[in-house]
Design a protein around this motif. Structure first.
Motif, short mmCIF file in Angstrom:
data_model
loop_
_atom_site.label_atom_id
_atom_site.label_comp_id
_atom_site.label_asym_id
_atom_site.label_seq_id
_atom_site.Cartn_x
_atom_site.Cartn_y
_atom_site.Cartn_z
N THR A 101 0.73 -1.29 -0.26
CA THR A 101 0.02 -0.37 0.11
C THR A 101 1.14 1.47 -0.28
N ASP B 294 -13.97 3.08 3.52
CA ASP B 294 -13.76 3.43 2.77
C ASP B 294 -13.51 2.89 0.69
N GLY B 295 -14.48 3.45 0.00
CA GLY B 295 -14.39 2.35 -1.24
C GLY B 295 -15.10 0.94 -1.06
N PHE B 296 -15.19 0.57 0.10
CA PHE B 296 -16.27 -0.44 -0.08
C PHE B 296 -17.61 -0.31 0.23
N ALA C 124 -6.95 -7.23 -3.03
CA ALA C 124 -7.89 -6.02 -3.65
C ALA C 124 -8.87 -5.36 -2.69
N ALA C 125 -9.75 -6.23 -1.94
CA ALA C 125 -10.49 -5.54 -0.59
C ALA C 125 -9.66 -5.46 0.87
N ARG D 81 -7.19 -2.63 0.33
CA ARG D 81 -8.21 -1.62 0.61
C ARG D 81 -8.21 -0.83 1.79
N LEU D 82 -8.60 -2.26 2.98
CA LEU D 82 -8.67 -1.78 4.27
C LEU D 82 -7.78 -1.50 4.77
N GLU E 90 -4.87 -0.01 3.47
CA GLU E 90 -4.31 1.49 2.61
C GLU E 90 -5.01 2.25 3.69
N ASN E 91 -6.62 2.35 4.36
CA ASN E 91 -7.73 3.21 4.65
C ASN E 91 -6.92 3.76 6.27
#
Length: 216
Positions: free
Chosen positions: A22, A139-141, A194-195, A198-199, A201-202
């Motif tokens: 990330t 965010d983004g989910f 990817a999910a 993303r978490l 990175e958030n």
């Protein structure tokens, strides 16, 4: 800087590499002073609740974890690291957890709710998360993001407001918890493609302190 607490148990290298993907700076440490002063803390964990909390205490890491949380350090528990946030774990006996969140950790078949007799435990593989409210962590989910689980036990939250997302396997259980700047995920983000990235990175970029978290 994301600091991963190294207490000798957990998927340390995998989650360290995932944060690296990330773009986050990552430090892995078992130094109590470094843990207490961290910018962001991650507590991983695999295996048994009792063995994990015993090792944390043996290495004098419990007080630094509480000190960091008390001063507002963003915190993420992963798998057993999430379970340790609660008051007690009932795995091979009863063990006192960190007590940051009210609630306890039980086996799937000991939890309230219908568990089909032919359901396989551990719960292992891909499943969906269903958010209960908004959070920068998600965010983004959208609804129904797929993530990867490996566990036989799950928390029963003492405060419904602490549950950020649920998952259904036989019955609903908390798959993400959050109170202010303290959060935890029952699944493995480092295995969730990817999910999961993303978490992480958030957490590294958007998840900030919102005040004090009082012990349960």
């Amino acid at each position: 800087m994301v600091t991963i607490i190294d207490y000798g148990i957990g998927n340390l290298r995998s989650i360290e590499k995932a944060f690296g993907q990330t773009g986050a700076e990552v430090l892995r440490t078992d130094d109590p002073e470094v843990v207490a002063d961290a910018d962001r803390l991650v507590l991983p964990g695999v295996g048994a609740f009792g063995a994990c909390i015993d090792e944390i205490r043996r290495r004098d890491l419990e007080d630094p974890i509480h000190a960091a949380i008390d001063r507002g350090t963003p915190f993420l528990g992963v798998c057993v690291g999430m379970q340790l946030l609660f008051e007690t774990g009932h795995e091979k006996g009863t063990h006192e957890g960190l007590g940051v969140l009210p609630g306890h950790v039980v086996h799937f078949r000991d939890a309230e709710g219908d568990m089909p007799s032919d359901a396989i435990v551990p719960h292992m593989g891909w499943n969906t998360i269903e958010p209960t409210r908004e959070s920068p962590l998600l965010d983004g989910f959208g609804d129904g993001a797929h993530v990867y689980f490996v566990h036989s036990y799950h928390p029963v939250a003492g405060r419904p407001d602490d549950v950020l997302a649920t998952t259904t396997y036989g019955h609903k259980f908390p798959s993400i918890v959050q109170r202010d700047h303290v959060s935890g995920v029952q699944f493995h983000p480092e295995k969730s493609q990817a999910a999961g990235l993303r978490l992480l990175e958030n957490f590294a970029t958007q998840f900030h302190s919102t005040g004090s978290v009082h012990a349960a």
